[in-house]
Structures are given as structure tokens and as C-alpha cells.
Design an enzyme around this catalytic site. Structure first.
Site, mmCIF file in Angstrom:
data_model
loop_
_atom_site.group_PDB
_atom_site.id
_atom_site.type_symbol
_atom_site.label_atom_id
_atom_site.label_comp_id
_atom_site.label_asym_id
_atom_site.label_seq_id
_atom_site.Cartn_x
_atom_site.Cartn_y
_atom_site.Cartn_z
ATOM 1 N N LYS A 15 0.982 -0.999 0.301
ATOM 2 C CA LYS A 15 -0.321 -0.442 0.300
ATOM 3 C C LYS A 15 0.946 1.571 0.183
ATOM 4 O O LYS A 15 0.355 2.270 -0.761
ATOM 5 C CB LYS A 15 -1.305 0.294 1.243
ATOM 6 C CG LYS A 15 -2.075 -1.118 1.150
ATOM 7 C CD LYS A 15 -3.297 0.191 2.514
ATOM 8 C CE LYS A 15 -2.659 0.039 3.880
ATOM 9 N NZ LYS A 15 -2.166 -1.680 4.219
ATOM 10 N N LYS A 37 -1.889 9.238 6.082
ATOM 11 C CA LYS A 37 -1.791 8.180 7.249
ATOM 12 C C LYS A 37 -1.999 8.424 8.373
ATOM 13 O O LYS A 37 -1.736 9.073 8.890
ATOM 14 C CB LYS A 37 -0.863 7.532 6.651
ATOM 15 C CG LYS A 37 -1.192 6.207 7.617
ATOM 16 C CD LYS A 37 0.617 4.781 7.046
ATOM 17 C CE LYS A 37 0.354 3.755 7.985
ATOM 18 N NZ LYS A 37 -0.433 2.663 7.131
ATOM 19 N N SER A 41 1.173 2.169 12.390
ATOM 20 C CA SER A 41 1.638 0.845 14.080
ATOM 21 C C SER A 41 3.318 0.360 13.666
ATOM 22 O O SER A 41 3.070 0.119 12.747
ATOM 23 C CB SER A 41 1.170 -0.039 14.605
ATOM 24 O OG SER A 41 -0.163 -0.387 13.747
#
Length: 242
Positions: A15, A37, A41
């Protein structure tokens, strides 16, 4: 609002490379495109190995990593769980606020999700809930080989069931030795989902440069088809404001 929401069939599918590359190509074409975004994490935003830093490099946007990704945590877990374990409360309202802040600087945003659409995202929402709020057309990034037809068709069906538009699919990580099977998967995905596969992005081995990625995107992704979406969205937005 205009832009794309880049999601995937799974994590570690590509992505970030796709989102950053597309934003970089559109910026080269003269579009005032930004990247966003909301939650990350696995790395803090400033870590050069993380998604926010890669989005910044590939897209060439003149903003800081923590403006691209306002909420980041080191632990590699689903964002909701990572934030909870870190004692941080992030809501859907919070990430939409930051999205709107970025829209003050850019005409369009390419938004990268986390994993797939059903990933627990904020404390009160899944990734798909965020996508529904933004109402941007989706680009689904998928693996090119075994298992991808099922995963991709299910992802598209889930998105459509929630009223989302899927602009197309990009198969990422295509190797020359597998191209016969990749082409067969491409045809099957299009037949079963009714959604076009807009690109077969090559596998990048080892370290790669921004130039290599952007040139591959120009060569292997149907940029003109995606440009039609941007133009149509901009026209609708302009008409609605008059």
C-alpha cells in the site's frame, strides 16, 4: 473532496509504495496532491523505515512526517490495540480533523489505510468506517499470486456492500517468472468483481530509489484512468459549491 483511499487485501502487500508512488506521479503532473496516513503502528512517524517517512520521500510532499501521520506507535499491532496498550485514545473524529487540516494545504489527498478494510482502527471505528466518512474512491492493493483472487474479490464485495466506489485494483510485487499466473489472476479478478485491474507493479528487490518506483508506476499503472477519477471528482466538487 477528491483523491483516493488506498486499502489492501492484507498487511505488507505494498500500500505505502503504491500510495506514495501515485502521489509522486500526480505531483509531477502538476496536481496539488498530499498524502495522509492517520494511524501507524510498528514505527513512530519520524522513523525512516516507517510508512509515513516512505510516503514523504516517494510523494515529495513538503510537510513533516507527523503531519502525514499524526498518530504513530512503535508496537507492531493493529492500530486500535497498539494505541490502547500505549494508553492513547484516538477516535474517528480525531483522524477526520487531521484529514481536514491537510486539505487546507492540498487540493486532493491520497489516504493510506492500515492492513485491510476490517482492521480495528480507532477506538470507535474500523478502517472501512474511516473510508465511508471520506467517500473517496478506493484503490485495492493486492498480492499477485496464489490466494489473491479470493482475497481481492472479498475485499471488493465488502467495500461495495458498504456503499463505497472501487476505482480499481493494483497487483503489487509482480515477478517476471510468475507473469503467466499473474495475468490469469488479473483476468479472474476482473471477471468476478467487475472492477478493473489498473496495474501490475513489479517486485522491488532490496533497496530502491524514488525514481525507480515512480518510473515503474508510470510504466505499469494506468495513470490516465486514475486521472479521470481526480478530474471527475474535482468537477463534481466545483459544481456542488456553485
Amino acid at each position: 473532496m477528491s483523491g483516493f483511499f488506498i486499502t489492501a487485501t492484507d498487511t505488507e502487500v505494498g500500500k505505502t509504495v503504491v500510495a506514495g508512488a501515485l502521489a509522486g506521479v500526480f505531483r509531477e503532473l502538476g496536481y496539488n496532491i498530499g498524502v495522509y496516513k492517520a494511524l501507524q503502528s510498528g514505527h513512530v512517524a519520524s522513523n525512516p523505515e516507517g510508512d509515513a517517512a516512505r510516503l514523504k520521500v516517494l510523494s515529495g510532499v513538503p510537510i513533516k512526517e507527523d503531519e502525514i501521520c499524526p498518530y504513530s506507535i512503535e508496537e507492531p499491532l493493529a492500530p486500535r490495540l497498539a494505541m490502547k496498550r500505549a494508553g492513547r485514545a484516538v477516535t474517528l473524529k480525531d483522524i477526520i480533523h487531521h484529514y481536514n487540516e491537510r486539505l487546507k494545504e492540498f487540493n486532493s489527498l491520497f489516504v493510506e489505510g492500515a492492513g485491510g478494510l476490517a482492521v480495528p482502527y480507532t477506538e470507535d471505528a474500523l478502517v472501512i468506517d474511516f473510508a465511508k466518512e471520506l467517500q473517496l474512491p478506493l484503490i485495492v492493493v493486492a498480492r499477485p499470486t496464489l490466494g489473491t483472487v479470493n482475497h481481492t474479490v472479498l475485499t471488493i464485495a465488502y467495500a461495495k456492500a458498504h456503499g463505497l466506489t472501487v476505482a480499481g485494483v493494483i497487483l503489487s510485487g509482480c515477478k517476471e517468472c510468475e507473469m503467466e499466473r499473474v495475468q490469469e489472476n488479473k483476468v479472474m479478478i476482473e471477471e468476478l468483481s467487475g472492477v478493473p485491474v489498473l496495474g501490475l507493479l513489479p517486485f522491488f528487490e532490496g533497496e530502491f530509489t524514488k525514481e525507480e518506483v515512480l518510473e515503474s508506476a508510470k510504466e505499469y499503472i494506468m495513470i490516465s484512468k486514475l486521472e479521470e477519477f481526480i478530474r471527475n471528482e474535482s468537477t463534481v466538487a466545483h459544481t456542488s459549491s456553485n
